[in-house]
Scaffold this motif. Structure first.
Motif, PDB file in Angstrom:
ATOM      1  N   ASP A  81     -14.228 -99.516  36.311  1.00 30.48           N
ATOM      2  CA  ASP A  81     -13.109 -99.856  35.427  1.00 30.48           C
ATOM      3  C   ASP A  81     -12.658-101.264  35.795  1.00 30.48           C
ATOM      4  O   ASP A  81     -12.095-101.493  36.867  1.00 30.48           O
ATOM      5  CB  ASP A  81     -11.966 -98.861  35.605  1.00 30.48           C
ATOM      6  N   ALA A  84      -7.447-101.816  35.744  1.00 30.87           N
ATOM      7  CA  ALA A  84      -6.607-100.617  35.777  1.00 30.87           C
ATOM      8  C   ALA A  84      -5.612-100.758  36.921  1.00 30.87           C
ATOM      9  O   ALA A  84      -5.653-101.722  37.694  1.00 30.87           O
ATOM     10  CB  ALA A  84      -7.455 -99.353  35.933  1.00 30.87           C
ATOM     11  N   GLN A 408     -10.084-104.361  27.208  1.00 31.77           N
ATOM     12  CA  GLN A 408     -10.002-102.910  27.276  1.00 31.77           C
ATOM     13  C   GLN A 408     -10.221-102.332  25.874  1.00 31.77           C
ATOM     14  O   GLN A 408      -9.323-102.369  25.025  1.00 31.77           O
ATOM     15  CB  GLN A 408      -8.639-102.478  27.825  1.00 31.77           C
ATOM     16  N   SER A 448      -9.887-100.190  31.215  1.00 28.92           N
ATOM     17  CA  SER A 448      -9.076 -99.210  30.482  1.00 28.92           C
ATOM     18  C   SER A 448      -7.586 -99.530  30.488  1.00 28.92           C
ATOM     19  O   SER A 448      -6.859 -99.061  29.631  1.00 28.92           O
ATOM     20  CB  SER A 448      -9.266 -97.818  31.100  1.00 28.92           C
ATOM     21  N   ASP A 449      -7.114-100.294  31.486  1.00 28.21           N
ATOM     22  CA  ASP A 449      -5.690-100.549  31.685  1.00 28.21           C
ATOM     23  C   ASP A 449      -4.916 -99.274  31.995  1.00 28.21           C
ATOM     24  O   ASP A 449      -3.711 -99.220  31.812  1.00 28.21           O
ATOM     25  CB  ASP A 449      -5.072-101.253  30.479  1.00 28.21           C
ATOM     26  N   GLY A 455      -7.880 -93.811  30.734  1.00 26.71           N
ATOM     27  CA  GLY A 455      -8.728 -94.190  31.851  1.00 26.71           C
ATOM     28  C   GLY A 455     -10.048 -93.451  31.896  1.00 26.71           C
ATOM     29  O   GLY A 455     -10.728 -93.456  32.926  1.00 26.71           O
TER      30      GLY A 455
END
Length: 552
Positions: A81, A84, A408, A448-449, A455
């Motif tokens: 990721d 995030a 994202q 994804s933030d 997520g």
């Protein structure tokens, strides 16, 4: 069902022992991410490194290897990721979660139930977003007061760029009708001039008195990180680029890594208060690279949903504002220059077209100001986090400087339900422009933030290749040409995050000599119909040859 022989699999969140680093994996499709050899039948790992990837008939002797039969599951390089918030992911598991609330009424019903179940202490939560609520408005202190009378309540909007607080919390923070918002922030007020309880961006800095009154967070930082590690290993992530990592938490994460409590890799981009210390020390790495800290996260503007993203032209649905810049070049450029001299990467949050343009200009100014022989690394790999709304004329700056676009995909499939209203149709030409940037040769890192979004790597992969919401809807203004190929999406979550963290030589693909980081799903992301992708599940997460999670 995945079959693993002679291996005691770890419970989610448990410490990761230095064991089971010798593996043989087969029994399902294996995508290597290597263009010259995109598929393999079997992978072998010794001492945490890949020693073979190829045809099963060509595999060397497997003596001493733990055998893993994928039983039809599909293996990929470890998914990372690229943006995030690890502490927020853990906190979401322990605090009031308003994700998926369909209305003000539902959100407040959840708050009321939480307050009844937790009759003492402050109430902290996040995840609400009003853009598809039938009420069509932000939450207010009156909503909170009715659901949890007299309680200290703070509920962050999903994007983290706004929070609504109760009347008691307003009083604790000392915010009233006479309070002036700081630069880069907004205190929403009603027709009578009274605060509604909603604070946007820099106005959240006024919560000092609130935090002082509630005292220590009842959830410890270690508990949050433990929960975050457990959740992300379960989703199939082998690594996370932790944005806005609290500088004071870095020693704790390093301690957890040394103790075997960090089940996945962490690449820290710290809050600006840690910049000077990090510049002085240079990059930090512990536990054989399990936790690396070598970046500073800056903020240029706010978020689109709360109308804090800085635009050149006014918001289409609120023409009195063009958003909120959080910093100017006079403050930013000296930090960027210091970063070049110390070998520390810069990652700057920018969402609006003006915010992104300003950051590209500041980056160029800093790079011109510091002679090349004073750069600590020849390729600093600076990033812009989000890069959501760009003017097409600014794409070239990402290619030419160059700048990594850290984006994202799930933001697009949520935001497009309101982005047109905020921006008008014309500005959508540069919105979430993944494919246009990739076509120009720009590295686009997928993230994804979370906890802004769920997520889940499968949701992010789906959003990137389908550019549709989770119901399959794609509006006429969603610019479907900006969807990417599956091969590109795989790079966005494997090889390109490795590059963005200076680790492409040892992570991001399945090839001999690299670290044994793998993610397996119960679906083949490269062939399954796109609509099925979000319904898949992670089956296996392997980091340095250690099985840190298995669905079996």
């Amino acid at each position: 069902m995945l079959r693993v022989t002679a291996l005691a699999l770890l419970l989610a969140g448990a410490a990761v022992p230095a064991m089971a680093q010798n593996l043989q994996i087969h029994g399902g499709p294996i995508y290597t991410g290597v263009e010259a050899m995109p598929r393999a039948e079997l992978v072998q790992v010794r001492d945490g490194r890949i020693v073979f990837a190829g045809r099963a008939a060509d595999a060397p002797d497997a003596t001493g290897l733990t055998d893993i039969d994928l039983a039809g599951a599909t293996l990929f390089p470890g998914f990372t990721d690229g943006h995030a918030h690890l502490d927020g992911i853990g906190a979401r598991e322990m605090e009031l979660n308003l994700e998926g609330s369909a209305s003000v009424d539902e959100a407040m019903a959840r708050l009321k139930a939480w307050a009844e179940a937790h009759p003492e202490g402050p109430i902290l939560g996040r995840g609400w977003i009003e853009t598809r609520w039938p009420e069509g408005r932000f939450l207010t202190r009156h909503d909170l007061d009715a659901a949890a009378p007299g309680r200290l309540v703070a509920l962050w909007r999903a994007d983290g760029h706004a929070t609504v607080i109760s009347s008691s919390a307003l009083a604790a923070a000392g915010i009233d009708a006479s309070t002036v918002a700081p630069p880069g922030g907004e205190i929403l007020k009603d027709a009578a001039g009274q605060p509604t309880g909603l604070l946007v961006d820099a106005a959240m800095d006024l919560l000092g008195g609130f935090w002082s009154q509630i005292g220590d967070n009842p959830v410890s930082a270690r508990d949050r990180y433990r929960a975050g590690f457990a959740v992300y290993a379960r989703y199939g992530w082998t690594g996370i680029h932790f944005m806005s990592a609290p500088w004071d938490d870095v020693p704790l994460m390093e301690e957890m890594a040394e103790a075997g409590e960090a089940s996945i890799r962490v690449y820290n981009s710290v809050t600006p208060d840690g910049a000077a210390a990090l510049f002085a020390s240079g990059p930090r790495s512990v536990a054989d690279g399990r936790v690396i800290t070598r970046a500073v996260k800056m903020y240029a503007d706010g978020a689109l949903g709360s109308r804090g993203a800085a635009l050149f032209e006014p918001y289409a649905d609120r023409p009195e504002t063009t958003g909120l810049m959080q910093i100017d070049g006079e403050a930013a450029v000296p930090v960027y220059e210091a970063a070049l001299r110390s070998g520390i990467q810069i990652a700057t949050h920018a969402i609006g077209d003006r915010g992104n343009h300003e950051v590209t200009e500041w980056y160029a100014t800093a790079m011109r100001a510091v002679p090349l022989d004073q750069w600590d690394v020849a390729d600093p790999r600076w990033r812009i986090e989000h890069a959501q709304i760009l003017r097409p004329s600014d794409y070239a700056a990402f290619r030419d400087l160059p700048i990594i676009a850290s984006m994202q995909p799930s933001h697009a499939i949520g935001d497009f339900h309101f982005a047109g209203a905020r921006l008008g149709d014309a500005r959508l030409d540069g919105a979430y422009a993944w494919n246009s940037l990739v076509d120009m040769g720009v590295i686009v890192v997928g993230g994804s933030d979370a906890p802004v979004e769920r997520g889940d790597p499968l949701i992010e992969f789906y959003a990137a290749v389908a550019r549709r919401d989770l119901d399959g809807f794609q509006g006429p203004d969603w610019r479907p040409q900006e969807a990417v190929s599956r091969e590109t999406a795989l790079k966005m979550f494997t090889l390109w995050p490795a590059y963005a963290s200076f680790r492409e030589a040892e992570l991001g693909t399945i090839e001999v000599g690299k670290r044994a980081d793998f993610t397996a799903f119960d679906i083949d992301l490269m062939t399954v119909p796109a609509a099925e992708i979000p319904h898949g599940h992670a089956m296996l997460t392997v980091v340095d040859g250690v099985v840190v999670w298995s669905r079996d």
